[in-house]
Motif scaffolding. Structure first.
Motif, short mmCIF file in Angstrom:
data_model
loop_
_atom_site.label_atom_id
_atom_site.label_comp_id
_atom_site.label_asym_id
_atom_site.label_seq_id
_atom_site.Cartn_x
_atom_site.Cartn_y
_atom_site.Cartn_z
N UNK A 1 0.82 -1.21 0.00
CA UNK A 1 0.00 0.00 0.00
C UNK A 1 0.85 1.26 0.00
N UNK A 2 1.90 1.27 0.79
CA UNK A 2 2.73 2.48 0.88
C UNK A 2 3.39 2.81 -0.45
N UNK A 3 4.08 1.85 -1.04
CA UNK A 3 4.77 2.13 -2.30
C UNK A 3 3.80 2.16 -3.47
N UNK A 4 2.77 1.32 -3.46
CA UNK A 4 1.82 1.32 -4.57
C UNK A 4 1.10 2.66 -4.71
N UNK A 5 0.67 3.22 -3.60
CA UNK A 5 0.00 4.52 -3.64
C UNK A 5 0.98 5.61 -4.06
N UNK A 6 2.20 5.55 -3.57
CA UNK A 6 3.19 6.58 -3.90
C UNK A 6 3.56 6.56 -5.38
N UNK A 7 3.63 5.39 -5.99
CA UNK A 7 4.01 5.30 -7.40
C UNK A 7 2.84 5.51 -8.34
N UNK A 8 1.62 5.40 -7.82
CA UNK A 8 0.45 5.52 -8.68
C UNK A 8 -0.10 6.94 -8.71
N UNK A 9 -0.03 7.63 -7.56
CA UNK A 9 -0.58 8.98 -7.46
C UNK A 9 0.49 9.93 -6.94
#
Length: 843
Positions: free
Chosen positions: A176-184
């Motif tokens: 969640x931490x990296x996925x959100x940061x790289x997506x938005x």
């Protein structure tokens, strides 16, 4: 309406479904040679590596909060492996633009396939391959394991299925931490996942902080630094790059100020003092164990005396090896009297509850430890109260019932009383490591600094006459009076276990209810055994204001055998320092050879009347059991198993039923989503002004196209959006030509409904004269539904399933025609509707 390529001969036009499938041969469309490949897309660049580093550090700091909840290093390995794999999944999800459903499926597969070797290693094949039981353990602990962990005594032994919790926390936290940061690119959204992980680790932790400075100051400093770096990326350089150093210096200064402020001001904040109790979830959670369901062992004391039907007086009931001579074995600590029985309370006087424990237990105090091995012979000790020694720090069962006993082991660390819900039936063996406590005193000390303030909710006025008679000459405080009373009991009382069935002693009944103790202390000479003497002395101590409790246990013989005659009940008094001082049974119970006389009994009968024993073969009911319990137990044994009880099914059937239920839930979700979307589209063309209905027809069609994977541009006209959708259809219809051959032409047939035709019809209604005809919106809706049906028929089955599962069409709102401003400027205060009808929906 049709669209065609400007060059080349026009062949026979394929249908739209065939075009969307990629042509008659269903060939894969040509890839743009200038577009980066999949491998190049997943290779992290500099920004991705920076985000990866910050996410790893933040999640690691957040996971430190689980340190006080686990014992050992196994949980650290599981959490870190889960974190690394979660970061990998989060990076791939952002780089490849995965849908949320795809990311969820990948995380689920990772959790179950690798959760066995990493966390739950008990039932693996060859130590690597998971079994169906592994999947069951992983699924169970992922859903209900959090509550079970919170009811276990912390720190929990980090071995077994409980390690699935840090494994899951690391996996989800990293993804969640990296996925959100790289997506938005949103700055507040970046901080949401790590802050949530930190808050969860603290709330689910213990009252003892794991790392105040690291989790407080360190986490804040790293998070601020990361947000500064991400904010710097989105800001254009000022004056050809000038000012970049100033912004970096400002961000660094803010981070240093926050670090210093947290370091010096943190200890002064509320909740950081060591004397204040830290409120976490587990302190508010009541463990689901009612110890009153287990009968107190004290009413069954006569099982170990002679004569009795159990014949345990000279029989070995326990074998204890490794215990120093004179050290007692504790069956149970009984710290609550309700007028009927001395029993174990759910919570001690200090509020410490019974908590479920694993094989390893954190030591509550320092002292000499011993490695003890206890075995229960057949026809020996039975019951739910587990015999323990001192303060246990390790309890490991062996034998065929090891798992059954270990899965439901409860311990109260204040009273050192352990309960096994499965019960000891004979033949069990377990090893135990314990910190040894004081042995029961064989002589009463003259002075003892006892605590005060004890009271009982039961009326014990019947003790006052005997207390006054035996303590009137005692000089000193409550302890002197209790000492004098115990000495008088030992010297002036008599001992009896009820005698044989034909003996006059049969009138001395077992039990220690108020009625029995009233008769006991009202006699001219006390007559009873450890049960009556210990129960009375403990009540006398509480009558004098001294916190007291009864303990039932045994002192092993020289060879380690515990026979029935070695079982006794003694009393513990609380000292001013909070510890408990044991008074051995020999300090207040008379010798066994000091039995009551028949003449004494006749004298008592003349004063108070004869004591009538119960009928032969009828034993007094256990105080903690209802009179119908035996009948209820028989009925339960005869009751047939319920075929709908899932827990009684075989494991393979449970797994199969779970998979079928999961498939049914997925199918129900897909059908429900399609119905909701169709209902929403129909609702939009049935309410509101006609131009607004037509505009909603177009918005719903665009939302469905996006769910099918079409990149529809935003903030452009409907004609431009329709052109983009038709262009995607035309590109999908192109069939790769042979090398050197001219590029083939493609066109949409005239007899199909294209998106451009729907856009033109919507514009005609929205921008047409007058308010419009409501009937036209119905026709427009059917027109759009036909275009959507044709569009769906041309894509693959997996794409249609993904589109059905996509909830975004249900969340579509009016599209903005201007650049989006800050969120607080878009907040609208609700107001009452104007008279004369609602405002028309803007186009």
């Amino acid at each position: 309406m049709s669209a065609s390529a400007p060059t080349g001969d026009r062949p026979a036009a394929p249908s739209l479904a065939t075009a969307l499938r990629g042509g008659a041969a269903r060939r894969r469309p040509r890839r743009d040679p200038d577009a980066p490949g999949t491998l190049a897309a997943v290779v992290p660049d500099r920004d991705a590596l920076v985000d990866l580093g910050f996410a790893a550090v933040l999640c690691s700091i957040a996971l430190v909060g689980m340190r006080t909840g686990f014992l050992g290093v196994e949980w650290v390995v599981a959490a870190w492996v889960g974190l690394l794999l979660g970061l990998l999944v989060g990076h791939l999800a952002g780089a490849l633009r995965w849908m949320a459903l795809t990311t969820f499926l990948v995380l689920t597969a990772t959790y179950f396939l690798l959760g066995g070797p990493v966390a739950v290693r008990d039932n693996l094949l060859g130590g690597v391959v998971p079994t169906p039981q592994t999947f069951v353990d992983l699924a169970t602990w992922a859903v209900t394991g959090w509550k079970k962990w919170l009811t276990l005594l912390p720190p929990v032994d980090a071995r077994g299925a409980v390690v699935a919790l840090p494994w899951l926390a690391g996996l989800l936290g990293g993804a969640l931490t990296l996925g959100v940061a790289r997506r938005w690119a949103s700055i507040p959204l970046t901080a949401l996942a790590p802050i949530a992980l930190l808050a969860a680790s603290i709330a689910l932790g213990t009252s003892q902080p794991a790392a105040l400075l690291v989790q407080g100051v360190g986490f804040a400093a790293v998070l601020v630094a990361w947000l500064v770096v991400r904010s710097h990326r989105t800001r254009p350089p000022v004056q050809n790059g000038a000012g970049r150093g100033v912004r970096l210096a400002t961000g660094a200064a803010l981070a240093v100020v926050a670090l210093l402020a947290g370091t010096f001001a943190g200890p002064a904040l509320p909740g950081t003092s060591a004397t204040e109790r830290r409120e976490v979830v587990r302190t508010r959670l009541v463990p689901p164990l009612d110890v009153s369901q287990f009968a107190s062992p004290l009413p069954g004391y006569r099982r170990y005396t002679e004569p009795n039907d159990a014949k345990l007086y000279d029989q070995v009931v326990l074998r204890v090896q490794g215990l120093p001579a004179g050290t007692p074995v504790r069956f149970a600590t009984l710290d609550h009297y309700d007028g009927l029985v001395w029993g174990a309370a759910d919570r001690s006087s200090d509020g410490v509850p019974f908590q479920q424990v694993g094989s390893r237990i954190a030591a509550a105090r320092e002292g000499e430890s011993a490695e003890v091995r206890v075995s229960v012979p057949d026809a020996g000790y039975v019951g739910n109260w587990l015999p323990t020694v001192g303060d246990p720090t390790r309890i490991e069962f062996s034998g065929p019932r090891a798992d059954e006993l270990a899965d439901a082991l409860w311990l109260n660390t204040e009273t050192d009383t352990a309960v096994v819900q499965a019960g000891l039936l004979g033949g069990e063996t377990y090893a135990m490591t314990a910190v040894l406590g004081p042995t029961p005193a064989r002589e009463l000390p003259k002075d003892l600094d006892v605590a005060s303030g004890a009271s009982t909710g039961v009326d014990t006025d019947f003790l006052d006459a005997r207390i006054d008679a035996w303590t009137s000459r005692a000089e000193g405080g409550p302890w002197s009076k209790l000492r004098a009373f115990a000495t008088a009991m030992r010297t002036e009382g008599t001992y009896t276990d009820g005698g044989t069935p034909n003996s006059f002693e049969k009138v001395y009944l077992p039990g220690h209810a108020v009625s029995r103790l009233t008769r006991f202390v009202g006699s001219s000479k006390l007559a009873g055994n450890d049960e009556q003497y210990a129960a009375t002395l403990a009540l006398v101590g509480q009558r004098l204001g001294i916190p007291t409790r009864v303990v039932m246990g045994a002192t092993p013989q020289a060879g380690g055998d515990v026979r029935g005659k070695d079982v006794h009940a003694w009393v513990e008094v609380r000292l001013d320092d909070g510890t408990w001082y044991p008074l051995g049974a020999q300090t207040f119970v008379p010798s066994r050879d000091k039995t009551p006389s028949e003449q004494q009994l006749k004298t008592e009968e003349q004063k108070v009347g004869a004591q009538v024993p119960p009928p032969a073969g009828v034993s007094p009911p256990s105080v903690l059991q209802g009179p119908d319990q035996a009948q209820n137990a028989t009925d339960l044994a005869k009751r047939k198993k319920n075929p709908f009880d899932v827990t009684a099914w075989p494991l393979w059937l449970q797994v199969l039923a779970g998979l079928v239920a999961l498939a049914a839930l997925v199918a129900l979700y897909l059908v429900g989503m399609r119905w909701l979307k169709r209902r929403r589209r129909r609702k939009h063309v049935a309410a509101g002004p006609v131009p607004g209905r037509a505009a909603w027809v177009w918005r719903d069609l665009v939302a469905e196209a996006r769910s099918l994977g079409v990149a529809v541009p935003r903030r452009v006209t409907r004609r431009e959006q329709a052109h983009a959708i038709d262009a995607a259809v035309l590109e999908a219809s192109l069939v790769p030509a042979d090398e050197g051959a001219p590029a083939p032409a493609a066109a949409l047939p005239d007899d199909v409904v294209t998106v451009s035709s729907v856009a033109g019809a919507v514009d005609a209604v929205v921008f047409g004269p007058g308010d419009g005809d409501p009937a036209s919106t119905d026709a427009l809706h059917e027109h759009a539904e036909a275009a959507l049906t044709t569009m769906r028929s041309g894509v693959g089955r997996w794409t249609r399933v993904r589109s059905d599962a996509d909830p975004r069409p249900l969340l579509v709102r009016r599209e903005r025609t201007a650049p989006a401003g800050p969120w607080w400027r878009r907040v609208r205060v609700p107001s009452l509707p104007r008279r004369g009808g609602s405002d028309p929906t803007p186009a």
